[in-house]
Scaffold this motif. Sequence first.
Motif, PDB file in Angstrom:
ATOM      1  N   MET A  29      -7.571  -3.741  -4.590  1.00  0.00           N
ATOM      2  CA  MET A  29      -8.394  -4.323  -5.450  1.00  0.00           C
ATOM      3  C   MET A  29      -7.556  -5.355  -6.391  1.00  0.00           C
ATOM      4  SD  MET A  29     -11.267  -2.932  -4.284  1.00  0.00           S
ATOM      5  CE  MET A  29     -12.368  -3.556  -5.752  1.00  0.00           C
ATOM      6  N   LEU A  30      -6.559  -5.080  -7.029  1.00  0.00           N
ATOM      7  CA  LEU A  30      -5.738  -5.891  -7.774  1.00  0.00           C
ATOM      8  C   LEU A  30      -4.951  -6.904  -7.221  1.00  0.00           C
ATOM      9  CD1 LEU A  30      -5.041  -3.309 -10.572  1.00  0.00           C
ATOM     10  CD2 LEU A  30      -7.125  -4.762 -10.333  1.00  0.00           C
TER      11      LEU A  30
ATOM     12  N   ILE B 159      -3.636   7.254  -7.013  1.00  0.00           N
ATOM     13  CA  ILE B 159      -4.742   6.581  -7.172  1.00  0.00           C
ATOM     14  C   ILE B 159      -4.785   5.476  -7.643  1.00  0.00           C
ATOM     15  CG2 ILE B 159      -6.876   6.618  -8.397  1.00  0.00           C
ATOM     16  CD1 ILE B 159      -7.322   9.734  -7.743  1.00  0.00           C
ATOM     17  N   SER B 160      -3.646   5.150  -8.606  1.00  0.00           N
ATOM     18  CA  SER B 160      -3.424   4.047  -9.312  1.00  0.00           C
ATOM     19  C   SER B 160      -2.767   2.808  -8.153  1.00  0.00           C
ATOM     20  CB  SER B 160      -2.570   4.157 -10.438  1.00  0.00           C
ATOM     21  OG  SER B 160      -2.710   5.026 -11.626  1.00  0.00           O
ATOM     22  N   VAL B 161      -1.757   3.328  -7.401  1.00  0.00           N
ATOM     23  CA  VAL B 161      -1.265   2.391  -6.580  1.00  0.00           C
ATOM     24  C   VAL B 161      -2.168   2.309  -5.429  1.00  0.00           C
ATOM     25  CG1 VAL B 161       0.436   2.605  -4.717  1.00  0.00           C
ATOM     26  CG2 VAL B 161       1.022   3.611  -6.850  1.00  0.00           C
TER      27      VAL B 161
ATOM     28  N   ILE C 132      -2.759 -12.430  -5.723  1.00  0.00           N
ATOM     29  CA  ILE C 132      -2.107 -13.346  -4.806  1.00  0.00           C
ATOM     30  C   ILE C 132      -2.640 -14.801  -4.892  1.00  0.00           C
ATOM     31  CG2 ILE C 132      -2.094 -13.858  -2.370  1.00  0.00           C
ATOM     32  CD1 ILE C 132      -0.261 -11.764  -3.296  1.00  0.00           C
ATOM     33  N   SER C 133      -3.833 -14.914  -5.523  1.00  0.00           N
ATOM     34  CA  SER C 133      -4.378 -16.251  -5.816  1.00  0.00           C
ATOM     35  C   SER C 133      -3.589 -17.222  -6.818  1.00  0.00           C
ATOM     36  CB  SER C 133      -5.944 -16.066  -5.979  1.00  0.00           C
ATOM     37  OG  SER C 133      -6.034 -15.444  -7.089  1.00  0.00           O
TER      38      SER C 133
ATOM     39  N   THR D  29     -18.504  -1.983   2.271  1.00  0.00           N
ATOM     40  CA  THR D  29     -17.056  -0.934   2.623  1.00  0.00           C
ATOM     41  C   THR D  29     -16.140  -1.271   1.659  1.00  0.00           C
ATOM     42  OG1 THR D  29     -17.631  -2.405   5.214  1.00  0.00           O
ATOM     43  CG2 THR D  29     -15.413  -1.600   4.672  1.00  0.00           C
ATOM     44  N   ASN D  30     -16.135  -2.341   0.738  1.00  0.00           N
ATOM     45  CA  ASN D  30     -14.924  -2.360  -0.418  1.00  0.00           C
ATOM     46  C   ASN D  30     -15.166  -1.379  -1.413  1.00  0.00           C
ATOM     47  OD1 ASN D  30     -13.896  -4.739   0.711  1.00  0.00           O
ATOM     48  ND2 ASN D  30     -15.630  -5.929  -0.351  1.00  0.00           N
ATOM     49  N   PHE D  31     -16.438  -0.790  -1.549  1.00  0.00           N
ATOM     50  CA  PHE D  31     -16.654   0.461  -2.302  1.00  0.00           C
ATOM     51  C   PHE D  31     -16.295   1.720  -1.786  1.00  0.00           C
ATOM     52  CE2 PHE D  31     -19.436  -3.184  -3.549  1.00  0.00           C
ATOM     53  CZ  PHE D  31     -18.845  -3.483  -4.942  1.00  0.00           C
TER      54      PHE D  31
END
Length: 316
Positions: free
Chosen positions: A211-212, A203-205, A217-218, A89-91
């Motif tokens: 993903m980024l 696409i960048s946003v 957040i960690s 799903t992530n891809f």
Amino acid sequence: MSTLAATAEEPRTTPARPAYRVTGRRVLSSEWAKLWSLRSTWITLGLGLLFLVAFGLISASRYKSGINSGHTDRDFADATAVSLSLFGTNFAQLALGVLGVLVTAGEYSTGMIRSTLAAVPRRLPVLWSKAAVFGLVALVVGTLGAFVAFGFGSGIVSGTPAAMSLTHAGVVRSLLGAGLYLGLVGVIGTALGALLRSVAGGISVLVAALMLVPGLISLLPSSWQDDISPYLPSNAGEAMFALTTTSPRRPVSSVSTATRRASSPANAARRARPSACAPAGGRPTSTQRAEPGARSRRQCGGLPACSSTTAIEFRA
């Protein structure tokens, strides 16, 4: 001469133009035609479906090989057939989100948006139609891919602790939630393309948000992570297709607890019934008024100590 004069006197008739009206159904049909007329639509949807199914099968195969060899990876300790099948799903969300950006921002890049707005002067029907058409397509593709991936993945992991079928509780809900999440990602991509009007910027946003940002957040303090993480698109999506057989118990606020207790029939009847520690006249004694929290069982006739709320009620 008379023939020429008669010809000149004949009235000229202009052909009547057909009356065209801009309706919601026609705008939807135009957006549907434009979506499927692009080669990138077929390619990107195929990639999204391929990512969802292929990575799910790879994850299930790796889990099966680990079980057979006796060396199960720590990441697959609590894996189920649903989590293994939906690993892609992530891809798939990247492919569908990028296509959503192309649906709107692509027209701004090529200049096709001028023709679109000339035919439909109002922009809101155009944006709603684009979001509805592509959101529905992404929903169907995501749901289809989720069920196909689970069908093959459950067959691979059969006979293992992760084996599940469609009849298990929560499986169908998780698969439908995965399709719904992918459909919403497509709508988010459509919105980013309309806001930024740039394919590269949209696409960048999108990639940064999906993903980024969850990785960044960690780096924040743990107290901030608990407040921000539930509102990220990726974390919210995982909650949509997470396999839960029982609903978790949520903490109830003190206000709602007090309202529920006050509205219960048993408590209402108990408040209407005279208290054993109140005298016949309905007014408490001076000892009860002076020490509402220090009354003993003897003062209340062997019953537990009455609260100060009861004394106030009888005083009224």
